[in-house]
Each structure stands twice: as structure tokens, then as C-alpha cells.
Design an enzyme around this catalytic site. Structure first.
Site, PDB file in Angstrom:
ATOM      1  N   ARG A  65       0.825  -1.215   0.000  1.00 54.16           N
ATOM      2  CA  ARG A  65       0.000   0.000   0.000  1.00 54.16           C
ATOM      3  C   ARG A  65       0.855   1.259   0.000  1.00 54.16           C
ATOM      4  NH1 ARG A  65      -5.555  -0.805   0.999  1.00 54.16           N
ATOM      5  NH2 ARG A  65      -6.002  -2.954   1.543  1.00 54.16           N
ATOM      6  N   ARG A  91     -10.552   2.134  -1.862  1.00 53.85           N
ATOM      7  CA  ARG A  91      -9.286   1.637  -1.308  1.00 53.85           C
ATOM      8  C   ARG A  91      -9.073   2.286   0.051  1.00 53.85           C
ATOM      9  NH1 ARG A  91      -7.882  -2.791  -3.284  1.00 53.85           N
ATOM     10  NH2 ARG A  91      -5.733  -2.533  -2.575  1.00 53.85           N
ATOM     11  N   ASN A 107     -14.467  12.652   3.269  1.00 57.03           N
ATOM     12  CA  ASN A 107     -15.026  11.409   2.729  1.00 57.03           C
ATOM     13  C   ASN A 107     -16.536  11.441   2.892  1.00 57.03           C
ATOM     14  OD1 ASN A 107     -15.086   8.646   1.769  1.00 57.03           O
ATOM     15  ND2 ASN A 107     -15.390   7.989   3.902  1.00 57.03           N
ATOM     16  N   HIS A 109     -19.651   8.680   3.438  1.00 61.44           N
ATOM     17  CA  HIS A 109     -19.900   7.277   3.770  1.00 61.44           C
ATOM     18  C   HIS A 109     -21.408   7.056   3.815  1.00 61.44           C
ATOM     19  CE1 HIS A 109     -19.048   3.336   5.396  1.00 61.44           C
ATOM     20  NE2 HIS A 109     -20.005   3.548   6.283  1.00 61.44           N
TER      21      HIS A 109
HETATM   22  C1  GAR Z   1     -21.594   6.201  -2.567  1.00 65.09           C
HETATM   23  O1  GAR Z   1     -22.781   5.673  -2.047  1.00 65.09           O
HETATM   24  C2  GAR Z   1     -20.589   6.439  -1.458  1.00 65.09           C
HETATM   25  O2  GAR Z   1     -21.169   6.885  -0.267  1.00 65.09           O
HETATM   26  C3  GAR Z   1     -20.004   5.074  -1.281  1.00 65.09           C
HETATM   27  O3  GAR Z   1     -19.854   4.586  -2.593  1.00 65.09           O
HETATM   28  C4  GAR Z   1     -20.872   5.159  -3.420  1.00 65.09           C
HETATM   29  C5  GAR Z   1     -20.213   5.764  -4.628  1.00 65.09           C
HETATM   30  O4  GAR Z   1     -21.161   6.186  -5.568  1.00 65.09           O
HETATM   31  N1  GAR Z   1     -18.760   5.108  -0.594  1.00 65.09           N
HETATM   32  C6  GAR Z   1     -18.335   4.144   0.209  1.00 65.09           C
HETATM   33  O5  GAR Z   1     -18.944   3.126   0.416  1.00 65.09           O
HETATM   34  C7  GAR Z   1     -16.981   4.415   0.822  1.00 65.09           C
HETATM   35  N2  GAR Z   1     -16.709   3.446   1.836  1.00 65.09           N
HETATM   36  P1  GAR Z   1     -20.754   7.177  -6.742  1.00 65.09           P
HETATM   37  O6  GAR Z   1     -19.520   6.589  -7.417  1.00 65.09           O
HETATM   38  O7  GAR Z   1     -21.952   7.182  -7.643  1.00 65.09           O
HETATM   39  O8  GAR Z   1     -20.495   8.510  -6.123  1.00 65.09           O
END
Ligand code: GAR
Length: 196
Positions: A65, A91, A107, A109
């Protein structure tokens, strides 16, 4: 003007909303969209909006990483970002990278943190019988899905919801919450925003 790098792994719908928000008197502009997936739909959508893109495939680095993150740092450098927004970046970043961006990385979530860190948040909310779900924007610290909360958006869980129908409702809220939190953050606001 604050220069924002946006990290995506997939379709990048949150990235699109962030980019669209950074116009006019907004104090930030997107400088690059970066993905660990060379085929990410988000890269195509960013280019269509005129935002530079860069891909750093994580796979050749295997479990190393630190080497992957060194490559991220090198790829970012020409774009001189002040802030990173993780937007569906799948990641986990190590303390070595995160510490260098402390206070300068956000971020989103898809849960009402501190509930349901990690993956499968919607299925877990349904299994728990929760009556509401939502999303959280937070500053990134070395602890996964931790760090000061900048905003949360709540949506109802409805009768007959599946993880997919709930995810779609939460995603609509993400699209409102993240641009609002980014703007407030760049303007120096640190009190959490609660929607709706
Ligand atoms: C979103 O729901 C975001 O909150 C989640 O991935 C999706 C991306 O959608 N993120 C995570 O789960 C991070 N751990 P997008 O590519 O359409 O924005």
C-alpha cells in the site's frame, strides 16, 4: 481559490455533483479526478465535464500500500491540490498517506456514522430493523470511517426496501449533502450540517 482533487472508484455520481457545485462564487474548483480503476465510469464523466483525470491502478502494487500511495502522491503533484474529496473511493488509505492530508481530506460514507463503518451499510441497516438510514461527510483520519463529522443526511427506511432501493434513496441525499459540506468546509465552517 481552493484546488480540489476528487478520488473515485466507480461511476462517480457524487464526483459529478461536487464538480457541478464548484462554479460561480464558490471558493473551490476541481483540479483533477483520480481513480484506482482505469475503467472507472467516473473518469469518463469527469473528462466530459472538462476536468483532468488520472488513473493509478492499485493492482500492480499488490499488498504494498505504501508504494501505491507513493504513486498516488506522484500522480497528484502536477495538479497541486489543496484538498482531497474521497467520493466512492474504495481503497483504504494508510496512516502514512492520511496523516499528510490531515485536515485536508473529506469522505462521504453511506451510513449514519458511527453506525455501520465499512461495507454493506444498507443491508446491515435493514437487517437491524432501522427506521432511518443516511449518509455522513467527515474529515478523514487514519481510523476507517472515523474523524470529525461535517454533516449527516437522514432518509426514511420504507416498507419493502431492499439494499438497492435504500441505497438509491441514500445516494440522492449524498448528492445534496456532499456539495453543501464541501462548500462549508472550504469556507471554514466546522459545525456539522444536518439534512433534511
Ligand atoms: C456512494 O454511495 C458512497 O457513499 C459510497 O460509494 C458510493 C459511490 O457512488 N462510498 C463508500 O462506500 C466508501 N466506503 P458514486 O460513485 O456514484 O459517487
Amino acid at each position: 481559490m481552493t484546488r480540489v482533487a476528487i478520488f473515485v472508484s466507480g461511476g462517480g455520481s457524487n464526483m459529478v455533483k461536487l464538480v457541478e457545485s464548484m462554479t460561480g462564487d464558490h471558493p473551490a474548483r476541481p483540479c483533477v479526478v483520480l481513480s484506482n480503476q482505469t475503467g472507472a465510469g467516473g473518469l469518463v464523466r469527469a473528462r466530459e465535464m472538462g476536468v483532468p483525470t488520472v488513473a493509478v491502478d492499485h493492482r500492480p502494487f499488490g499488498k504494498d500500500r505504501a508504494a501505491f500511495e507513493a504513486a498516488l502522491t506522484e500522480a497528484l503533484a502536477p495538479y497541486r491540490p489543496d484538498l482531497i474529496c474521497l467520493a466512492g473511493f474504495m481503497r483504504v488509505l494508510t496512516a502514512g498517506f492520511v496523516d499528510g492530508w490531515r485536515g485536508r481530506m473529506l469522505n462521504i460514507h453511506p451510513s449514519l456514522l458511527p453506525k455501520y463503518t465499512g461495507l454493506h451499510t444498507h443491508a446491515r441497516a435493514l437487517e437491524a430493523g432501522d427506521r432511518e438510514a443516511g449518509c455522513t461527510v467527515h474529515e478523514v483520519t487514519p481510523v476507517l470511517d472515523d474523524g470529525p463529522i461535517l454533516g449527516q443526511g437522514r432518509v426514511p427506511v420504507e416498507e419493502g426496501d431492499t439494499p438497492d432501493t435504500l441505497a438509491a434513496r441514500v445516494l440522492t441525499m449524498e448528492h445534496r449533502l456532499y456539495p453543501a459540506c464541501l462548500r462549508r468546509f472550504v469556507e471554514g465552517e466546522r459545525d456539522p450540517l444536518y439534512l433534511p
